[in-house]
Design a protein around this motif. Structure first.
Motif, PDB file in Angstrom:
ATOM      1  N   SER A 603       0.826  -1.214   0.000  1.00 32.49           N
ATOM      2  CA  SER A 603       0.000   0.000   0.000  1.00 32.49           C
ATOM      3  C   SER A 603       0.857   1.259   0.000  1.00 32.49           C
ATOM      4  O   SER A 603       0.370   2.361  -0.291  1.00 32.49           O
ATOM      5  CB  SER A 603      -0.931   0.010   1.204  1.00 32.49           C
ATOM      6  N   THR A 606       2.540   4.094  -3.702  1.00 32.41           N
ATOM      7  CA  THR A 606       1.430   4.964  -4.108  1.00 32.41           C
ATOM      8  C   THR A 606       1.506   5.416  -5.564  1.00 32.41           C
ATOM      9  O   THR A 606       0.554   6.004  -6.071  1.00 32.41           O
ATOM     10  CB  THR A 606       1.373   6.189  -3.198  1.00 32.41           C
ATOM     11  N   SER A 625      -5.546  -2.770   2.557  1.00 35.14           N
ATOM     12  CA  SER A 625      -4.737  -1.550   2.466  1.00 35.14           C
ATOM     13  C   SER A 625      -4.416  -1.176   1.025  1.00 35.14           C
ATOM     14  O   SER A 625      -4.068  -0.026   0.737  1.00 35.14           O
ATOM     15  CB  SER A 625      -3.433  -1.723   3.245  1.00 35.14           C
ATOM     16  N   LEU A 626      -4.554  -2.131   0.087  1.00 37.27           N
ATOM     17  CA  LEU A 626      -4.277  -1.821  -1.308  1.00 37.27           C
ATOM     18  C   LEU A 626      -5.285  -0.837  -1.887  1.00 37.27           C
ATOM     19  O   LEU A 626      -5.085  -0.303  -2.986  1.00 37.27           O
ATOM     20  CB  LEU A 626      -4.251  -3.100  -2.148  1.00 37.27           C
ATOM     21  N   ASN A 628      -5.534   1.972  -1.007  1.00 38.60           N
ATOM     22  CA  ASN A 628      -4.851   3.270  -1.003  1.00 38.60           C
ATOM     23  C   ASN A 628      -4.040   3.518  -2.272  1.00 38.60           C
ATOM     24  O   ASN A 628      -3.472   4.602  -2.425  1.00 38.60           O
ATOM     25  CB  ASN A 628      -3.909   3.358   0.209  1.00 38.60           C
TER      26      ASN A 628
END
Length: 730
Positions: A603, A606, A625-626, A628
């Protein structure tokens, strides 16, 4: 491009000097109060990002001390000349009160908004208006008064590189009999190009309509502009053929109508004996290159690429001894080029004859053209070995030989390593079934010391990853994909400080992912990435995400930073340390034997646009969390042993079922498999399982080359991969 700019700039410069010399300036008169106030009102709408502000002091005389201002002997402002002063804001209507203005130049600033109403007809003596290279917009119709014409004094209209829209109206030119330059390139104009402009403005020397949204045909009528030197209409949506009357313009030096949908024969260009630039590329012209093309002895740039031209290369072309750039790629040209004598082309810097049907070997005579900086002969039917005489080209920085049948890779690398200026070298799809030399001392630390791009993909090489690569500290892009390379991924890749694009896909590599990959400086540090070379390539690299449009990259630094390791036999867990590669845009680990879970730390990546983990033995859940990863456009975890709910929200709402198929334990609306209402089950950590991967009859990647494409049929893998391509045929 540099030749084109130089020509246009020279024409403008000579024209401006002529006009300025004809004006007598006097700085002894006190500035007209109305003109001073109009200028102050103009300045109220303007700010500057420069450290040096305009010296427009209200208490001083604008004629004698104000920057960019000149007056006539009556104290009337006749010149407002502020190019490249880092000015922002809007152009105030108050400038329309400067009724004696003859020269207006606000080019190369950051003005925005539309022009004041009736601007073009507020000035009775206007000769030059240059508003190019700003952010101005709107329909120019409102900038005229009721008579809807330029003033009769107008000589230069330069509004290039803005966002103007609407149509070019014929009525604008009714009184413009003195107009010599009309440049509206790089805007958003629509409709048809006005061919009758030359009826009212026969003195035109420069006409530039390029890079707009003009449609229809190039109309007849431009032949009336008997003094025309530059005619450009490239990068539009024009169709039909080039009107015959254009071929009667004996003064024409630059004819650029590239990137349209034009067709027909190009034989008419033989009449344009003063041509220096002929850019007809990216159209549908057919037939042969005229046999007597050598009659155009002043040609410096001949660009006919991406058409449907056929036949042999005329030997008379080699009489064009002023040629600097010769680009003929992506046609259907043929013949044995070994027999051609290039020795007279002493000024030639760029030669691109790739993607044709030429045979033979690279002509020995070409190595006498010591000005050459770029050669591309990729995707032909050339054979033989690389001649040691290539070392005579001491300025050669770009060499693409991909997709031919050259032999003896060991000798080739030894010879080319001595080319001190070489920055881009693509040898993909040659040297089939040879052994790739691997010893560290095969080349020395003093060789390939400028090399930034090395492509050796698609050769079916045997051996291991060459250890001599450790010497090439300038390397930014490395492609060894589609070979039979064995062994493990070496840890010394971390010692290559500029490496940001690594493609080892579709080989037979084994072992675990080395932690050293997580220490690639250019992929970790924004500072390092920003400091990579920003130089323009002599010939652009073509990078195409499959299933989408092609992209030309003129700078290496514009390529998406990527690691391609798919299609090998790598094992073990995915190191969570890869999450340190904050500059990474593409990570492809598909079609391996990786196990364990997907690191939730991903995550942190970015900038990631593509993540492919398909066809492995991964277990556990897809980390929430991915969500994000806001730039993630392609995601594939198909054919693993994942379980649990598929994340929703963000980019996950854009992925299709093909991203997840082959994971019986996954659930979610996209798979039409509702998840249980029970709480998420605990993550299961599995030992490295020997999950076999079936041999797949499809390829997942493409090999570095230059302006080329590898034709591949995709059966399961549907993720577009950013790859540099090597065997383009339309």
């Amino acid at each position: 491009m540099f030749l084109e700019l130089s020509l246009l700039q020279t024409l403008y410069f000579n024209l401006f000097i002529l006009l300025l010399n004809s004006v007598s300036f006097s700085y002894q008169q006190i500035c007209n109060p109305q003109d001073r106030q109009s200028l102050l009102t103009f300045s109220d709408h303007v700010t500057t990002t420069s450290t040096t502000p305009l010296n427009w002091n209200p208490v001083s005389d604008c004629c004698s001390t104000w920057e960019g201002i000149a007056c006539d002997d009556k104290g009337r402002v006749i010149r407002l000349w502020l190019p490249s002063r880092s000015l922002t804001g809007t152009i105030s209507s108050s400038i329309g009160n400067l009724t004696s203005l003859s020269h207006l130049n606000l080019s190369s600033n950051s003005f925005s908004g539309s022009l004041p109403n009736a601007l073009f007809t507020s000035f009775k003596s206007l000769e030059i208006i240059d508003l190019s290279y700003n952010h101005l917009s709107g329909d120019l119709v409102k900038s005229f008064s009721l008579n809807n014409t330029f003033p009769s004094t107008i000589q230069v209209v330069a509004i290039a590189d803005n966002h103007f829209s609407g149509r070019i109206e014929l009525s604008w030119f009714v009184l413009a009999s003195n107009l010599t330059a009309f440049d509206v390139c790089n805007n958003d104009f629509t409709g048809q190009i006005p061919g009758s402009i030359c009826t009212d403005s026969p003195l035109l020397r420069v006409l530039d309509f390029s890079n707009n949204q003009f449609t229809g045909q190039i109309p007849a009528g431009f032949g009336r502009c008997s003094k025309l030197v530059v005619f450009r209409a490239g990068l539009n949506y024009l169709s039909g053929s080039i009107p015959n009357d254009i071929y009667g313009l004996q003064s024409l030096v630059d004819l650029s109508v590239h990137a349209n949908n034009l067709s027909g024969s190009i034989n008419g260009v033989l009449k344009l004996t003063n041509l220096k630039i002929l850019a007809l590329h990216s159209n549908n012209f057919y037939g042969t290159i005229p046999k007597n093309i050598g009659n155009l002895s002043k040609l410096e740039q001949l660009d006919l690429h991406s058409n449907n031209l056929s036949g042999f290369l005329p030997t008379s072309l080699l009489n064009c001894t002023n040629l600097v750039k010769l680009i003929l790629r992506v046609n259907f040209l043929q013949g044995n080029i070994s027999t051609l004598d290039f020795s007279r082309l002493s000024k030639l810097k760029i030669l691109d004859i790739g993607n044709n049907n030429f045979t033979g070997n690279i002509p020995e005579s070409l190595f006498t053209c010591t000005s050459l900086t770029a050669i591309r002969v990729a995707t032909n039917r050339l054979t033989g070995r690389i001649s040691p005489n290539v070392m005579a080209l001491t300025s050669l920085s770009y060499l693409s030989l991909s997709n031919n049948s050259f032999a003896n890779v060991s000798d080739a690398i030894k010879i080319l390593a001595a080319c001190k200026s070489l920055t881009t070298l693509t040898l993909s799809k040659n040297f089939y079934d040879e052994v790739l030399p691997g010893e560290e001392n095969f080349i020395g630390s003093h060789e390939f010391n400028s090399l930034q791009v090395l492509a050796l993909g698609g050769c079916n090489f045997k051996g291991q990853i060459p250890t001599w690569l450790v010497h090439i500290k300038s390397l930014e892009i490395l492609d060894l994909s589609f070979n039979q390379i064995t062994g493990t991924i070496p840890g010394w890749f971390e010692t290559l400080p500029s490496l940001f694009y690594l493609d080892l896909s579709m080989n037979r590599l084994t072992g675990q992912l080395p932690l050293q990959l997580s220490r690639l400086s250019a992929l970790k540090s924004k500072t390092v990435m920003d400091n990579l070379s920003r130089d323009y390539l002599e010939i652009p690299l073509l990078v195409m995400p499959e299933n989408t449009s092609r992209n030309n990259y003129n700078q290496l630094a514009h390529l998406p930073p990527a690691i391609y390791l798919g299609g090998n036999a790598l094992t073990g867990n995915i190191p969570r340390e890869l999450s340190q590669l904050l500059n990474l845009h593409v990570l492809d680990l598909g079609q391996n034997q990786l196990s364990g879970s997907i690191p939730s730390e991903f995550s942190r990546l970015t900038n990631l646009e593509i993540l492919d983990l398909s066809q492995n033995g991964l277990t556990g859940e897809i980390p929430l969390s991915l969500q994000n990863l806001y730039f993630l456009s392609e995601f594939n975890v198909s054919y693993n042993n994942l379980e649990g709910p598929i994340p929703t929200g963000g980019q996950f709402n854009t992925f299709t079922e093909f991203s997840y198929v082959g994971n019986p334990g996954l659930c979610g609306q996209i798979l039409q498999n509702r998840c249980s209402r029970q709480s998420r089950p605990p993550k299961q950590h599995h030992d490295s399982s020997n999950v076999g991967i079936e041999d797949n009859p499809f390829l997942h990647g493409l090999i570095i080359g230059v302006i080329t494409i590898f034709p591949t049929v995709f059966v399961i893998r549907m993720i577009p991969q950013f790859k540099i391509l090597y065997s383009y045929k339309r």
